[in-house]
Design a protein around this motif. Structure first.
Motif, PDB file in Angstrom:
ATOM      1  N   GLU A  74       0.804  -1.221   0.000  1.00 55.58           N
ATOM      2  CA  GLU A  74       0.000   0.000   0.000  1.00 55.58           C
ATOM      3  C   GLU A  74       0.838   1.273   0.000  1.00 55.58           C
ATOM      4  O   GLU A  74       0.406   2.303  -0.525  1.00 55.58           O
ATOM      5  N   PRO A 204      -7.563   8.878  -4.120  1.00 51.16           N
ATOM      6  CA  PRO A 204      -6.962   8.380  -5.364  1.00 51.16           C
ATOM      7  C   PRO A 204      -5.976   9.392  -5.947  1.00 51.16           C
ATOM      8  O   PRO A 204      -6.260  10.580  -6.025  1.00 51.16           O
ATOM      9  N   HIS A 281      -7.259  -5.209   0.857  1.00 56.80           N
ATOM     10  CA  HIS A 281      -6.807  -4.263  -0.170  1.00 56.80           C
ATOM     11  C   HIS A 281      -7.941  -3.806  -1.095  1.00 56.80           C
ATOM     12  O   HIS A 281      -8.087  -2.608  -1.377  1.00 56.80           O
ATOM     13  N   GLU A 282      -8.734  -4.747  -1.575  1.00 52.30           N
ATOM     14  CA  GLU A 282      -9.790  -4.398  -2.527  1.00 52.30           C
ATOM     15  C   GLU A 282     -10.856  -3.526  -1.858  1.00 52.30           C
ATOM     16  O   GLU A 282     -11.330  -2.542  -2.432  1.00 52.30           O
ATOM     17  N   SER A 285      -9.547  -0.025  -1.497  1.00 53.31           N
ATOM     18  CA  SER A 285      -9.525   0.678  -2.775  1.00 53.31           C
ATOM     19  C   SER A 285     -10.907   1.230  -3.118  1.00 53.31           C
ATOM     20  O   SER A 285     -11.048   2.382  -3.558  1.00 53.31           O
ATOM     21  N   ARG A 288     -11.786   4.211  -0.739  1.00 53.64           N
ATOM     22  CA  ARG A 288     -11.136   5.466  -1.147  1.00 53.64           C
ATOM     23  C   ARG A 288     -11.906   6.141  -2.274  1.00 53.64           C
ATOM     24  O   ARG A 288     -12.110   7.361  -2.276  1.00 53.64           O
ATOM     25  N   GLN A 289     -12.325   5.348  -3.239  1.00 52.79           N
ATOM     26  CA  GLN A 289     -13.060   5.902  -4.368  1.00 52.79           C
ATOM     27  C   GLN A 289     -14.394   6.479  -3.910  1.00 52.79           C
ATOM     28  O   GLN A 289     -14.805   7.561  -4.350  1.00 52.79           O
TER      29      GLN A 289
END
Length: 390
Positions: A74, A204, A281-282, A285, A288-289
């Motif tokens: 990360e 991002p 992790h997914e 991600s 964050r979006q």
């Protein structure tokens, strides 16, 4: 997006600090997300509970390996596992360090506006808050280097608290800035404690720089504190990791947290952390979006409908810092008015000191529909406040 962040989770009547509010109120204040944590974490926790045995637990090597691998993937930096210790939380660890590694009456330096809990930790332990106030110009914050040098050079100053990413502003400090701060602190024999609990929640296109990743001459004078609890909405986990590249310093910290009984995990701490750092992790991600979209929604709405306010550009965290300079110099009064008038409950910037008296903090880690509701309430409240002042 694989995870349903639009799902409405009813948290009323669940002993939630955030949602202990009136029926008509919308809480967007404390740093607590309204999202369920990653499914993989829930699976690991269920497995731990289903064992039915809750005896004393050690911290396995797998725990530290999970932390190191997470940081490598990360944050492009792999700390050594022998730099690490488990502790039951970032704030309890800071408190233990101050109690056992500084003296009563010492100065602890931070940069206002800053996370409000720091003030209590410092002052309740008989230490003094010393402020290197951040300079706010053109919607951004920067360091007052001349003042920083003066405050660090005071023999009574023994510790500097670095908040990176910075709460409440959402600013990520650059490698150059952190290195300069670190060199100045070392020159004046001031220990760096780096609170990096928001480090995973960068927007991002942005990434934060772990203090331990800096050149050894700087990093070895630092203690970094990280945790999955803010990232994955697991405050009740009571788990964090201490990272200190210098072995002697790490040994002193280990003694401090042991004296204060902050080194033993609860039943879910190990399983939850390992699952978060190996399988999250997914989910992160996607989070964050989602937060990025909410932040843009806020920024656009304010620009189009509440021109008296402006939203500070954020590199990280799900906490928006809203400039109310054109409306008030008392954000506590404004916040109380908005809550009374509309039910929207934000965090007043006054509690973060510095120039926070002209800011409000809004938590965007909630469903888009709630953000949209909050924005309408914010518009109504601000305009009603301005009308009341005419």
């Amino acid at each position: 997006m694989s995870f349903d962040f639009d799902k409405i989770n009813d948290r009323r009547n669940t002993a939630s600090v955030k949602w202990d509010v009136k029926e008509n109120e919308l809480p967007m204040w404390v740093a607590d997300m309204d999202f369920q944590t990653a499914p993989e974490i829930l699976t690991a926790m269920h497995k731990a509970i289903d064992s039915g045995i809750f005896g004393y637990q050690m911290i396995p090597d797998e725990y530290y390996k999970a932390v190191a691998d997470w940081f490598k993937k990360e944050h492009n930096f792999k700390p050594k596992t022998d730099w690490m210790l488990f502790s039951t939380g970032v704030i309890p660890t800071i408190s233990a360090i101050l109690r056992h590694m500084t003296d009563v009456g010492d100065n602890v330096l931070l940069q206002e506006p800053n996370y409000n809990t720091f003030y209590g930790v410092i002052e309740h332990n008989g230490r003094n808050v010393t402020n290197n106030e951040l300079i706010y110009t053109d919607g951004t914050y920067k360091v007052d280097w001349e003042d920083l040098d003066a405050k660090l050079s005071d023999p009574q100053t023994t510790v500097m608290l670095v908040c990176n990413p910075h709460n409440p502003t959402g600013h990520i400090w650059s490698k150059e800035t952190l290195t300069k701060v670190g060199k100045m602190a070392k020159e004046h024999n001031v220990l760096i404690i780096s609170d990096e609990i928001h480090g995973d929640i960068s927007m991002p296109g942005h990434s934060y720089v772990p203090f331990a990743s800096l050149d050894p001459e700087v990093a070895e004078n630092s203690i970094s504190l990280v945790s999955p609890t803010k990232t994955f909405n697991m405050a009740q986990l009571h788990a964090s990791t201490i990272i200190a590249p210098d072995a002697n310093l790490l040994a002193r910290v280990e003694r401090a947290i042991s004296i204060d009984d902050q080194s033993e995990p609860g039943i879910l701490a190990v399983a939850g952390t390992i699952a978060a750092y190996t399988k999250g992790h997914e989910w992160l991600s996607d989070l964050r979006q989602y937060i990025s979209v909410n932040h843009q929604l806020l920024t656009d709405y304010v620009a189009n409908n509440i021109s008296e306010l402006s939203v500070v550009k954020s590199d990280a965290t799900y906490l928006a810092w809203i400039d109310c300079t054109k409306v008030t110099e008392d954000s506590e009064e404004l916040n109380n008015f908005i809550r009374q008038e509309t039910g929207l409950y934000l965090a007043e910037g006054t509690k973060y000191r510095g120039n926070g008296n002209q800011f409000l903090r809004m938590n965007l880690a909630t469903n888009k529909s709630r953000v949209e509701d909050g924005l309408k309430r914010l518009e109504k409240g601000v305009h009603a406040y301005l009308d009341s002042k005419k």
